[in-house]
Design a protein around this motif. Structure first.
Motif, PDB file in Angstrom:
ATOM      1  N   ARG A   1       0.833  -1.212   0.000  1.00  0.00           N
ATOM      2  CA  ARG A   1       0.000   0.000   0.000  1.00  0.00           C
ATOM      3  C   ARG A   1       0.863   1.255   0.000  1.00  0.00           C
ATOM      4  O   ARG A   1       0.574   2.233  -0.693  1.00  0.00           O
ATOM      5  CB  ARG A   1      -0.950   0.000   1.202  1.00  0.00           C
ATOM      6  N   GLN A   2       1.932   1.229   0.782  1.00  0.00           N
ATOM      7  CA  GLN A   2       2.821   2.391   0.831  1.00  0.00           C
ATOM      8  C   GLN A   2       3.467   2.641  -0.524  1.00  0.00           C
ATOM      9  O   GLN A   2       3.553   3.791  -0.987  1.00  0.00           O
ATOM     10  CB  GLN A   2       3.907   2.178   1.885  1.00  0.00           C
ATOM     11  N   GLN A   3       3.912   1.571  -1.156  1.00  0.00           N
ATOM     12  CA  GLN A   3       4.571   1.722  -2.455  1.00  0.00           C
ATOM     13  C   GLN A   3       3.601   2.323  -3.471  1.00  0.00           C
ATOM     14  O   GLN A   3       3.980   3.187  -4.272  1.00  0.00           O
ATOM     15  CB  GLN A   3       5.096   0.376  -2.938  1.00  0.00           C
ATOM     16  N   ALA A   4       2.349   1.889  -3.407  1.00  0.00           N
ATOM     17  CA  ALA A   4       1.333   2.456  -4.303  1.00  0.00           C
ATOM     18  C   ALA A   4       1.127   3.939  -4.020  1.00  0.00           C
ATOM     19  O   ALA A   4       0.971   4.752  -4.938  1.00  0.00           O
ATOM     20  CB  ALA A   4       0.019   1.700  -4.147  1.00  0.00           C
ATOM     21  N   ALA A   5       1.147   4.304  -2.726  1.00  0.00           N
ATOM     22  CA  ALA A   5       0.953   5.714  -2.364  1.00  0.00           C
ATOM     23  C   ALA A   5       2.107   6.574  -2.873  1.00  0.00           C
ATOM     24  O   ALA A   5       1.892   7.637  -3.466  1.00  0.00           O
ATOM     25  CB  ALA A   5       0.824   5.851  -0.850  1.00  0.00           C
ATOM     26  N   TRP A   6       3.349   6.123  -2.654  1.00  0.00           N
ATOM     27  CA  TRP A   6       4.495   6.931  -3.076  1.00  0.00           C
ATOM     28  C   TRP A   6       4.668   6.926  -4.587  1.00  0.00           C
ATOM     29  O   TRP A   6       5.358   7.799  -5.139  1.00  0.00           O
ATOM     30  CB  TRP A   6       5.770   6.438  -2.400  1.00  0.00           C
ATOM     31  N   SER A   7       4.059   5.969  -5.262  1.00  0.00           N
ATOM     32  CA  SER A   7       4.158   5.907  -6.726  1.00  0.00           C
ATOM     33  C   SER A   7       3.172   6.836  -7.408  1.00  0.00           C
ATOM     34  O   SER A   7       3.327   7.146  -8.600  1.00  0.00           O
ATOM     35  CB  SER A   7       3.920   4.466  -7.215  1.00  0.00           C
TER      36      SER A   7
ATOM     37  N   PHE B   1       0.064  19.496  -2.438  1.00  0.00           N
ATOM     38  CA  PHE B   1       0.233  18.207  -1.765  1.00  0.00           C
ATOM     39  C   PHE B   1      -0.857  17.221  -2.183  1.00  0.00           C
ATOM     40  O   PHE B   1      -0.584  16.019  -2.312  1.00  0.00           O
ATOM     41  CB  PHE B   1       0.248  18.398  -0.249  1.00  0.00           C
ATOM     42  N   ARG B   2      -2.045  17.688  -2.404  1.00  0.00           N
ATOM     43  CA  ARG B   2      -3.134  16.790  -2.824  1.00  0.00           C
ATOM     44  C   ARG B   2      -2.869  16.236  -4.221  1.00  0.00           C
ATOM     45  O   ARG B   2      -3.269  15.111  -4.538  1.00  0.00           O
ATOM     46  CB  ARG B   2      -4.453  17.549  -2.782  1.00  0.00           C
ATOM     47  N   THR B   3      -2.172  17.005  -5.036  1.00  0.00           N
ATOM     48  CA  THR B   3      -1.889  16.572  -6.404  1.00  0.00           C
ATOM     49  C   THR B   3      -0.647  15.697  -6.489  1.00  0.00           C
ATOM     50  O   THR B   3      -0.634  14.680  -7.194  1.00  0.00           O
ATOM     51  CB  THR B   3      -1.702  17.805  -7.311  1.00  0.00           C
ATOM     52  N   TRP B   4       0.408  16.059  -5.741  1.00  0.00           N
ATOM     53  CA  TRP B   4       1.711  15.455  -5.987  1.00  0.00           C
ATOM     54  C   TRP B   4       2.250  14.589  -4.858  1.00  0.00           C
ATOM     55  O   TRP B   4       3.089  13.721  -5.112  1.00  0.00           O
ATOM     56  CB  TRP B   4       2.740  16.561  -6.283  1.00  0.00           C
ATOM     57  N   TYR B   5       1.840  14.799  -3.603  1.00  0.00           N
ATOM     58  CA  TYR B   5       2.433  14.077  -2.469  1.00  0.00           C
ATOM     59  C   TYR B   5       1.604  12.831  -2.182  1.00  0.00           C
ATOM     60  O   TYR B   5       0.463  12.922  -1.713  1.00  0.00           O
ATOM     61  CB  TYR B   5       2.476  15.005  -1.251  1.00  0.00           C
ATOM     62  N   GLY B   6       2.185  11.659  -2.481  1.00  0.00           N
ATOM     63  CA  GLY B   6       1.446  10.410  -2.467  1.00  0.00           C
ATOM     64  C   GLY B   6       0.536  10.170  -1.277  1.00  0.00           C
ATOM     65  O   GLY B   6      -0.663   9.903  -1.461  1.00  0.00           O
ATOM     66  N   PRO B   7       1.022  10.245  -0.027  1.00  0.00           N
ATOM     67  CA  PRO B   7       0.153   9.947   1.109  1.00  0.00           C
ATOM     68  C   PRO B   7      -1.050  10.887   1.223  1.00  0.00           C
ATOM     69  O   PRO B   7      -2.152  10.456   1.579  1.00  0.00           O
ATOM     70  CB  PRO B   7       1.094  10.112   2.311  1.00  0.00           C
ATOM     71  N   VAL B   8      -0.848  12.168   0.925  1.00  0.00           N
ATOM     72  CA  VAL B   8      -1.967  13.113   0.984  1.00  0.00           C
ATOM     73  C   VAL B   8      -2.913  12.873  -0.191  1.00  0.00           C
ATOM     74  O   VAL B   8      -4.137  12.880  -0.037  1.00  0.00           O
ATOM     75  CB  VAL B   8      -1.454  14.566   1.000  1.00  0.00           C
ATOM     76  N   HIS B   9      -2.356  12.639  -1.359  1.00  0.00           N
ATOM     77  CA  HIS B   9      -3.163  12.323  -2.546  1.00  0.00           C
ATOM     78  C   HIS B   9      -4.059  11.114  -2.277  1.00  0.00           C
ATOM     79  O   HIS B   9      -5.266  11.141  -2.544  1.00  0.00           O
ATOM     80  CB  HIS B   9      -2.237  12.050  -3.736  1.00  0.00           C
ATOM     81  N   LYS B  10      -3.476  10.056  -1.734  1.00  0.00           N
ATOM     82  CA  LYS B  10      -4.227   8.826  -1.463  1.00  0.00           C
ATOM     83  C   LYS B  10      -5.287   9.052  -0.386  1.00  0.00           C
ATOM     84  O   LYS B  10      -6.394   8.495  -0.466  1.00  0.00           O
ATOM     85  CB  LYS B  10      -3.265   7.716  -1.017  1.00  0.00           C
ATOM     86  N   ALA B  11      -4.972   9.845   0.633  1.00  0.00           N
ATOM     87  CA  ALA B  11      -5.936  10.094   1.705  1.00  0.00           C
ATOM     88  C   ALA B  11      -7.180  10.784   1.164  1.00  0.00           C
ATOM     89  O   ALA B  11      -8.317  10.369   1.455  1.00  0.00           O
ATOM     90  CB  ALA B  11      -5.293  10.938   2.799  1.00  0.00           C
ATOM     91  N   PHE B  12      -6.994  11.819   0.369  1.00  0.00           N
ATOM     92  CA  PHE B  12      -8.151  12.519  -0.195  1.00  0.00           C
ATOM     93  C   PHE B  12      -8.939  11.605  -1.134  1.00  0.00           C
ATOM     94  O   PHE B  12     -10.171  11.627  -1.146  1.00  0.00           O
ATOM     95  CB  PHE B  12      -7.706  13.780  -0.933  1.00  0.00           C
ATOM     96  N   ALA B  13      -8.231  10.778  -1.906  1.00  0.00           N
ATOM     97  CA  ALA B  13      -8.910   9.895  -2.849  1.00  0.00           C
ATOM     98  C   ALA B  13      -9.729   8.824  -2.142  1.00  0.00           C
ATOM     99  O   ALA B  13     -10.753   8.358  -2.663  1.00  0.00           O
ATOM    100  CB  ALA B  13      -7.888   9.244  -3.781  1.00  0.00           C
ATOM    101  N   ALA B  14      -9.285   8.425  -0.929  1.00  0.00           N
ATOM    102  CA  ALA B  14      -9.956   7.338  -0.206  1.00  0.00           C
ATOM    103  C   ALA B  14     -11.197   7.801   0.549  1.00  0.00           C
ATOM    104  O   ALA B  14     -12.024   6.976   0.945  1.00  0.00           O
ATOM    105  CB  ALA B  14      -8.983   6.683   0.763  1.00  0.00           C
ATOM    106  N   LEU B  15     -11.343   9.104   0.757  1.00  0.00           N
ATOM    107  CA  LEU B  15     -12.446   9.624   1.572  1.00  0.00           C
ATOM    108  C   LEU B  15     -13.627  10.047   0.707  1.00  0.00           C
ATOM    109  O   LEU B  15     -13.444  10.518  -0.414  1.00  0.00           O
ATOM    110  CB  LEU B  15     -11.960  10.830   2.387  1.00  0.00           C
TER     111      LEU B  15
END
Length: 271
Positions: free
Chosen positions: A14-20, A216-230
């Protein structure tokens, strides 16, 4: 108390997917000064063998190569290594780039004089294993140099905010634990001698809290993934919480956004 074992392989996937996703290099490039400071703290010497672990887009790798070191830059996200390689070519720096997992480094024991990581290895799910790997590939008398966000600094608080909306798996130590000297002593144990830990500050600079979130929502993986998951209402609440945090810490007032974020600069001497 939940004693269920952590599935590190699943967490890592999951982390690798987020940072990718996104492009961490957009954020990472702004942190170049941290790599330069760490290179000086480690007192790098010409021709030393240097490994950059979880290198991202190569801030510490470039800093070491600028000081004449023989550098291998590693990460488990190949696209980030490509960004680092672009930067190295632009500066005509001789750096080798190799995909590698920080918890299973593909190098022989005592291969390097210095092992570095800036805001990288701290995100590994199996922290003791990652620390053991850094120790294993560092020669006796060599140095391990780290830059780690602290729990109470801005990025530590940002991840706590994300965790309130999307709780991490039970049993995982937070990445910001690497920003606590006592935890580092526990991780690296008797295999190290001196541990020099110096609090430093990096300032995030953006036009406004909204601009920070956009980037950060566009480019930073963990923040991008968090917004996408909610769901939409959850994402809106997360955005408000991050804006509140940014406004509390902003030292520039209404004219701009300048948010200091504490990190720990660490130089560890291998026995």
């Amino acid at each position: 108390m939940d004693n269920t074992p952590v599935n590190f392989a699943a967490v890592k996937t999951r982390q690798q997917a987020a940072w990718s996703c996104g492009d961490y290099a957009v954020i990472g490039t702004t942190l170049q000064g941290v790599g330069e400071s760490l290179a000086e703290a480690c007192d790098l010497c010409w021709d030393e063998r240097v490994l950059d672990v979880a290198a991202g887009n190569g801030n510490a790798s470039l800093a070491a190569a600028r000081r004449g070191c023989r550098v291998i830059s590693t990460d488990y996200v190949a696209a980030l290594l490509d960004r680092g390689a672009e930067r190295a070519r632009a500066e005509r720096l001789n750096i080798a780039f190799q995909a590698a997992d920080a918890e299973a480094l593909p190098f022989a024991d005592a291969s390097f004089d210095v092992v570095l990581s800036t805001f990288g290895v701290m995100f590994t799910p199996d922290q003791p294993r990652a620390a053991a790997e850094m120790l294993r590939v560092c020669r006796p008398g060599g140095r391990i140099g780290l830059a780690n966000w602290t729990p109470d600094g801005f990025i530590g608080q940002l991840f706590k905010t994300l965790g309130r909306h999307l709780p991490p798996p039970a049993g995982l130590k937070p990445p910001s634990a690497w920003g606590v000297p006592a935890h580092l002593r526990e991780l690296f144990g008797d295999a190290v001698g001196e541990v020099r830990a110096t609090p430093r500050t990096f300032c995030f600079r953006y036009r406004s809290p909204e601009h920070f979130i956009e980037v950060f929502r566009t480019w930073y993986g963990p923040v991008h993934k968090a917004f996408a998951a909610l769901p939409a209402d959850g994402a809106a609440t997360l955005e408000r919480d991050i804006i509140d945090l940014l406004q509390r810490l902003n030292r520039a007032g209404a004219r701009s956004l300048v948010v200091p974020s504490e990190y720990l600069e660490v130089v560890i001497t291998r026995r």
